[in-house]
Write a protein that holds these residues in place. Sequence first.
Motif, PDB file in Angstrom:
ATOM      1  N   GLY A  51      19.586  22.431  10.755  1.00 17.81           N
ATOM      2  CA  GLY A  51      20.742  22.154   9.915  1.00 17.81           C
ATOM      3  C   GLY A  51      20.936  23.168   8.804  1.00 17.81           C
ATOM      4  O   GLY A  51      21.881  23.082   8.030  1.00 17.81           O
ATOM      5  N   ILE A  54      24.388  24.815   8.643  1.00 18.41           N
ATOM      6  CA  ILE A  54      25.435  24.008   8.017  1.00 18.41           C
ATOM      7  C   ILE A  54      25.278  24.043   6.500  1.00 18.41           C
ATOM      8  O   ILE A  54      26.260  24.177   5.769  1.00 18.41           O
ATOM      9  N   GLU A  55      24.056  23.912   6.033  1.00 16.30           N
ATOM     10  CA  GLU A  55      23.810  23.908   4.592  1.00 16.30           C
ATOM     11  C   GLU A  55      24.191  25.229   3.943  1.00 16.30           C
ATOM     12  O   GLU A  55      24.761  25.258   2.858  1.00 16.30           O
ATOM     13  N   TYR A  58      28.540  25.783   4.935  1.00 17.85           N
ATOM     14  CA  TYR A  58      29.261  24.565   5.325  1.00 17.85           C
ATOM     15  C   TYR A  58      30.753  24.822   5.532  1.00 17.85           C
ATOM     16  O   TYR A  58      31.332  24.373   6.522  1.00 17.85           O
ATOM     17  N   SER A  77      19.759  17.612  11.583  1.00 16.66           N
ATOM     18  CA  SER A  77      20.190  17.347  10.217  1.00 16.66           C
ATOM     19  C   SER A  77      21.009  16.053  10.132  1.00 16.66           C
ATOM     20  O   SER A  77      21.696  15.679  11.083  1.00 16.66           O
ATOM     21  N   ASP A  78      20.947  15.410   8.981  1.00 16.08           N
ATOM     22  CA  ASP A  78      21.774  14.227   8.742  1.00 16.08           C
ATOM     23  C   ASP A  78      23.222  14.607   8.449  1.00 16.08           C
ATOM     24  O   ASP A  78      24.128  13.796   8.603  1.00 16.08           O
ATOM     25  N   ARG A  79      23.439  15.814   8.000  1.00 12.41           N
ATOM     26  CA  ARG A  79      24.772  16.272   7.610  1.00 12.41           C
ATOM     27  C   ARG A  79      25.635  16.467   8.844  1.00 12.41           C
ATOM     28  O   ARG A  79      25.167  16.872   9.900  1.00 12.41           O
ATOM     29  N   THR A  80      26.909  16.191   8.712  1.00 12.85           N
ATOM     30  CA  THR A  80      27.819  16.364   9.833  1.00 12.85           C
ATOM     31  C   THR A  80      28.990  17.233   9.408  1.00 12.85           C
ATOM     32  O   THR A  80      29.049  17.704   8.279  1.00 12.85           O
ATOM     33  N   LYS A  87      27.998  13.937  17.952  1.00  6.69           N
ATOM     34  CA  LYS A  87      26.870  14.602  17.303  1.00  6.69           C
ATOM     35  C   LYS A  87      25.620  14.250  18.096  1.00  6.69           C
ATOM     36  O   LYS A  87      25.264  13.075  18.223  1.00  6.69           O
TER      37      LYS A  87
END
Length: 119
Positions: A51, A54-55, A58, A77-80, A87
């Motif tokens: 992830g 993405i971080e 983003y 990752s928890d982020r979407t 996902k």
Amino acid sequence: MYGAAFPLALSLSFAEDACVLGYPVYFHQGFENCETLKSQEGVHALITFSGRWIESAYDACATISRCHERFFLITSSDRTLPNVMEKIRLPRLCSNEYMNVLYLLFLDLVLLELLRLAG
């Protein structure tokens, strides 16, 4: 397929097999002009095992996800991201070697589905 170099390198054999079946696979490492990407029909997937991609970027990842109707995210990752159809959440593992095996098994499942569709 969008992603960092390592997950995309693992995808090479999958891409070769998919192309033989008539399903071309294109790789994008980094971020390109969204207008160029809109013209590419098909299923789009962003692969980031940890992830971090993405971080660290983003806004660029979100722009790519908004460009496509069929967009998948493969990550632990928890982020979407916005506009994600599905996902595919990978487990968080202590070793990347285990993650590699899981990812390759996942690609084999996708390839089996492509074989079924082609047959």
